[in-house]
Design a protein around this motif. Structure first.
Motif, PDB file in Angstrom:
ATOM      1  N   CYS A   1       0.859  -1.180   0.000  1.00  0.00           N
ATOM      2  CA  CYS A   1       0.000   0.000   0.000  1.00  0.00           C
ATOM      3  C   CYS A   1       0.895   1.229   0.000  1.00  0.00           C
ATOM      4  O   CYS A   1       1.725   1.393   0.895  1.00  0.00           O
ATOM      5  CB  CYS A   1      -0.903  -0.017   1.225  1.00  0.00           C
ATOM      6  SG  CYS A   1      -2.042   1.374   1.329  1.00  0.00           S
ATOM      7  N   ALA A   2       0.718   2.064  -1.012  1.00  0.00           N
ATOM      8  CA  ALA A   2       1.508   3.284  -1.126  1.00  0.00           C
ATOM      9  C   ALA A   2       0.688   4.467  -0.648  1.00  0.00           C
ATOM     10  O   ALA A   2      -0.452   4.658  -1.080  1.00  0.00           O
ATOM     11  CB  ALA A   2       1.929   3.492  -2.580  1.00  0.00           C
ATOM     12  N   ALA A   3       1.262   5.251   0.239  1.00  0.00           N
ATOM     13  CA  ALA A   3       0.594   6.421   0.790  1.00  0.00           C
ATOM     14  C   ALA A   3       1.179   7.680   0.176  1.00  0.00           C
ATOM     15  O   ALA A   3       2.374   7.779  -0.068  1.00  0.00           O
ATOM     16  CB  ALA A   3       0.753   6.449   2.308  1.00  0.00           C
ATOM     17  N   SER A   4       0.301   8.659  -0.045  1.00  0.00           N
ATOM     18  CA  SER A   4       0.735   9.954  -0.566  1.00  0.00           C
ATOM     19  C   SER A   4      -0.095  11.042   0.088  1.00  0.00           C
ATOM     20  O   SER A   4      -1.115  10.778   0.723  1.00  0.00           O
ATOM     21  CB  SER A   4       0.599  10.000  -2.092  1.00  0.00           C
ATOM     22  OG  SER A   4      -0.743   9.784  -2.483  1.00  0.00           O
ATOM     23  N   GLY A   5       0.327  12.259  -0.069  1.00  0.00           N
ATOM     24  CA  GLY A   5      -0.364  13.380   0.547  1.00  0.00           C
ATOM     25  C   GLY A   5       0.232  13.693   1.914  1.00  0.00           C
ATOM     26  O   GLY A   5       1.439  13.717   2.078  1.00  0.00           O
ATOM     27  N   ARG A   6      -0.623  13.868   2.916  1.00  0.00           N
ATOM     28  CA  ARG A   6      -0.179  14.263   4.260  1.00  0.00           C
ATOM     29  C   ARG A   6       0.311  13.050   5.044  1.00  0.00           C
ATOM     30  O   ARG A   6      -0.230  12.691   6.099  1.00  0.00           O
ATOM     31  CB  ARG A   6      -1.296  14.981   4.982  1.00  0.00           C
ATOM     32  CG  ARG A   6      -1.686  16.321   4.352  1.00  0.00           C
ATOM     33  CD  ARG A   6      -2.769  17.045   5.160  1.00  0.00           C
ATOM     34  NE  ARG A   6      -2.265  17.457   6.465  1.00  0.00           N
ATOM     35  CZ  ARG A   6      -2.705  16.978   7.616  1.00  0.00           C
ATOM     36  NH1 ARG A   6      -3.662  16.049   7.643  1.00  0.00           N
ATOM     37  NH2 ARG A   6      -2.211  17.412   8.756  1.00  0.00           N
ATOM     38  N   THR A   7       1.348  12.414   4.536  1.00  0.00           N
ATOM     39  CA  THR A   7       1.853  11.193   5.175  1.00  0.00           C
ATOM     40  C   THR A   7       2.467  11.456   6.536  1.00  0.00           C
ATOM     41  O   THR A   7       2.573  10.534   7.353  1.00  0.00           O
ATOM     42  CB  THR A   7       2.868  10.494   4.270  1.00  0.00           C
ATOM     43  OG1 THR A   7       3.921  11.426   3.952  1.00  0.00           O
ATOM     44  CG2 THR A   7       2.214  10.021   2.977  1.00  0.00           C
ATOM     45  N   ASN A   8       2.851  12.701   6.807  1.00  0.00           N
ATOM     46  CA  ASN A   8       3.427  12.986   8.130  1.00  0.00           C
ATOM     47  C   ASN A   8       2.374  12.973   9.223  1.00  0.00           C
ATOM     48  O   ASN A   8       2.700  13.075  10.401  1.00  0.00           O
ATOM     49  CB  ASN A   8       4.180  14.314   8.114  1.00  0.00           C
ATOM     50  CG  ASN A   8       3.287  15.480   7.721  1.00  0.00           C
ATOM     51  OD1 ASN A   8       2.134  15.284   7.363  1.00  0.00           O
ATOM     52  ND2 ASN A   8       3.815  16.688   7.773  1.00  0.00           N
ATOM     53  N   SER A   9       1.104  12.852   8.843  1.00  0.00           N
ATOM     54  CA  SER A   9       0.030  12.760   9.838  1.00  0.00           C
ATOM     55  C   SER A   9      -0.294  11.324  10.224  1.00  0.00           C
ATOM     56  O   SER A   9      -1.076  11.095  11.149  1.00  0.00           O
ATOM     57  CB  SER A   9      -1.236  13.421   9.298  1.00  0.00           C
ATOM     58  OG  SER A   9      -1.802  12.661   8.240  1.00  0.00           O
ATOM     59  N   ILE A  10       0.303  10.351   9.553  1.00  0.00           N
ATOM     60  CA  ILE A  10      -0.024   8.955   9.828  1.00  0.00           C
ATOM     61  C   ILE A  10       0.511   8.546  11.199  1.00  0.00           C
ATOM     62  O   ILE A  10       1.694   8.662  11.469  1.00  0.00           O
ATOM     63  CB  ILE A  10       0.533   8.015   8.755  1.00  0.00           C
ATOM     64  CG1 ILE A  10      -0.054   8.349   7.389  1.00  0.00           C
ATOM     65  CG2 ILE A  10       0.228   6.552   9.110  1.00  0.00           C
ATOM     66  CD1 ILE A  10       0.536   7.539   6.247  1.00  0.00           C
ATOM     67  N   PHE A  11      -0.380   8.041  12.017  1.00  0.00           N
ATOM     68  CA  PHE A  11      -0.010   7.515  13.341  1.00  0.00           C
ATOM     69  C   PHE A  11      -0.062   5.995  13.338  1.00  0.00           C
ATOM     70  O   PHE A  11       0.797   5.325  13.895  1.00  0.00           O
ATOM     71  CB  PHE A  11      -0.953   8.069  14.399  1.00  0.00           C
ATOM     72  CG  PHE A  11      -0.668   7.604  15.789  1.00  0.00           C
ATOM     73  CD1 PHE A  11      -1.535   6.744  16.452  1.00  0.00           C
ATOM     74  CD2 PHE A  11       0.482   8.021  16.452  1.00  0.00           C
ATOM     75  CE1 PHE A  11      -1.271   6.313  17.740  1.00  0.00           C
ATOM     76  CE2 PHE A  11       0.761   7.595  17.738  1.00  0.00           C
ATOM     77  CZ  PHE A  11      -0.119   6.744  18.383  1.00  0.00           C
ATOM     78  N   THR A  12      -1.091   5.480  12.676  1.00  0.00           N
ATOM     79  CA  THR A  12      -1.264   4.033  12.570  1.00  0.00           C
ATOM     80  C   THR A  12      -1.668   3.690  11.139  1.00  0.00           C
ATOM     81  O   THR A  12      -2.502   4.385  10.548  1.00  0.00           O
ATOM     82  CB  THR A  12      -2.368   3.526  13.520  1.00  0.00           C
ATOM     83  OG1 THR A  12      -2.070   3.949  14.853  1.00  0.00           O
ATOM     84  CG2 THR A  12      -2.473   2.012  13.478  1.00  0.00           C
ATOM     85  N   ALA A  13      -1.097   2.632  10.628  1.00  0.00           N
ATOM     86  CA  ALA A  13      -1.523   2.085   9.339  1.00  0.00           C
ATOM     87  C   ALA A  13      -2.026   0.670   9.586  1.00  0.00           C
ATOM     88  O   ALA A  13      -1.507  -0.038  10.452  1.00  0.00           O
ATOM     89  CB  ALA A  13      -0.387   2.086   8.337  1.00  0.00           C
ATOM     90  N   GLY A  14      -3.048   0.292   8.850  1.00  0.00           N
ATOM     91  CA  GLY A  14      -3.629  -1.018   9.100  1.00  0.00           C
ATOM     92  C   GLY A  14      -4.152  -1.678   7.849  1.00  0.00           C
ATOM     93  O   GLY A  14      -4.255  -1.055   6.789  1.00  0.00           O
ATOM     94  N   TRP A  15      -4.444  -2.949   8.005  1.00  0.00           N
ATOM     95  CA  TRP A  15      -5.095  -3.734   6.959  1.00  0.00           C
ATOM     96  C   TRP A  15      -6.378  -4.328   7.533  1.00  0.00           C
ATOM     97  O   TRP A  15      -6.379  -4.868   8.646  1.00  0.00           O
ATOM     98  CB  TRP A  15      -4.188  -4.855   6.466  1.00  0.00           C
ATOM     99  CG  TRP A  15      -3.039  -4.393   5.649  1.00  0.00           C
ATOM    100  CD1 TRP A  15      -1.767  -4.108   6.081  1.00  0.00           C
ATOM    101  CD2 TRP A  15      -3.011  -4.169   4.234  1.00  0.00           C
ATOM    102  NE1 TRP A  15      -0.977  -3.709   5.040  1.00  0.00           N
ATOM    103  CE2 TRP A  15      -1.717  -3.750   3.880  1.00  0.00           C
ATOM    104  CE3 TRP A  15      -3.961  -4.294   3.227  1.00  0.00           C
ATOM    105  CZ2 TRP A  15      -1.353  -3.451   2.559  1.00  0.00           C
ATOM    106  CZ3 TRP A  15      -3.603  -4.000   1.921  1.00  0.00           C
ATOM    107  CH2 TRP A  15      -2.308  -3.585   1.604  1.00  0.00           C
TER     108      TRP A  15
END
Length: 125
Positions: free
Chosen positions: A21-35
């Motif tokens: 999963c590729a993230a873009s945009g405000r990636t510095n706001s990510i605290f948790t990533a999940g599936w």
């Protein structure tokens, strides 16, 4: 945050598959990533989560020991390595990202603000 999932497909029982999963945009706001995943006729269920900064990971009981979640902060990607796949793992898999504003459990969909489009995993002989 925009999320683009890939890597789904068809695999035989006992096989392996890797989702990305590729993230873009405000990636510095990510605290948790999940599936999460959703099988036909069933509700969406939690699969795995990872804290973006610490790398601490969490799994549902149904995938623990078979799936591994990882992230690459530099590339803004999160992956789900799936092994020993079973027919009951068949589902559409969604990646998701959430910031730190939600104080509830990481396994709840409300912990995530942004969702990818889903990728189908089929485990069948």
């Amino acid at each position: 945050v925009q999320l683009q999932a890939s890597g789904g497909g068809e695999v035989q029982p006992g096989g392996s598959l890797r989702l990305s999963c590729a993230a873009s945009g405000r990636t510095n706001s990510i605290f948790t990533a999940g599936w999460f995943r959703q099988a036909p006729g069933k509700e969406r269920e939690f699969v795995a989560a990872i804290r973006w900064m610490t790398g601490n990971s969490y799994y549902s009981d149904s995938v623990k020991g078979r799936f591994t979640i990882s992230r690459d902060n530099a590339k803004n990607t999160v992956a789900l390595q799936m092994s020993s796949l079973k027919p009951e793992d068949t589902a559409v898999y969604y990646c998701a990202a959430g910031d730190s504003s939600y104080s509830g459990p990481y396994s709840h969909p409300r912990a995530y603000d942004d969702w990818g489009q889903g990728t189908l995993v089929t485990v069948s002989s």
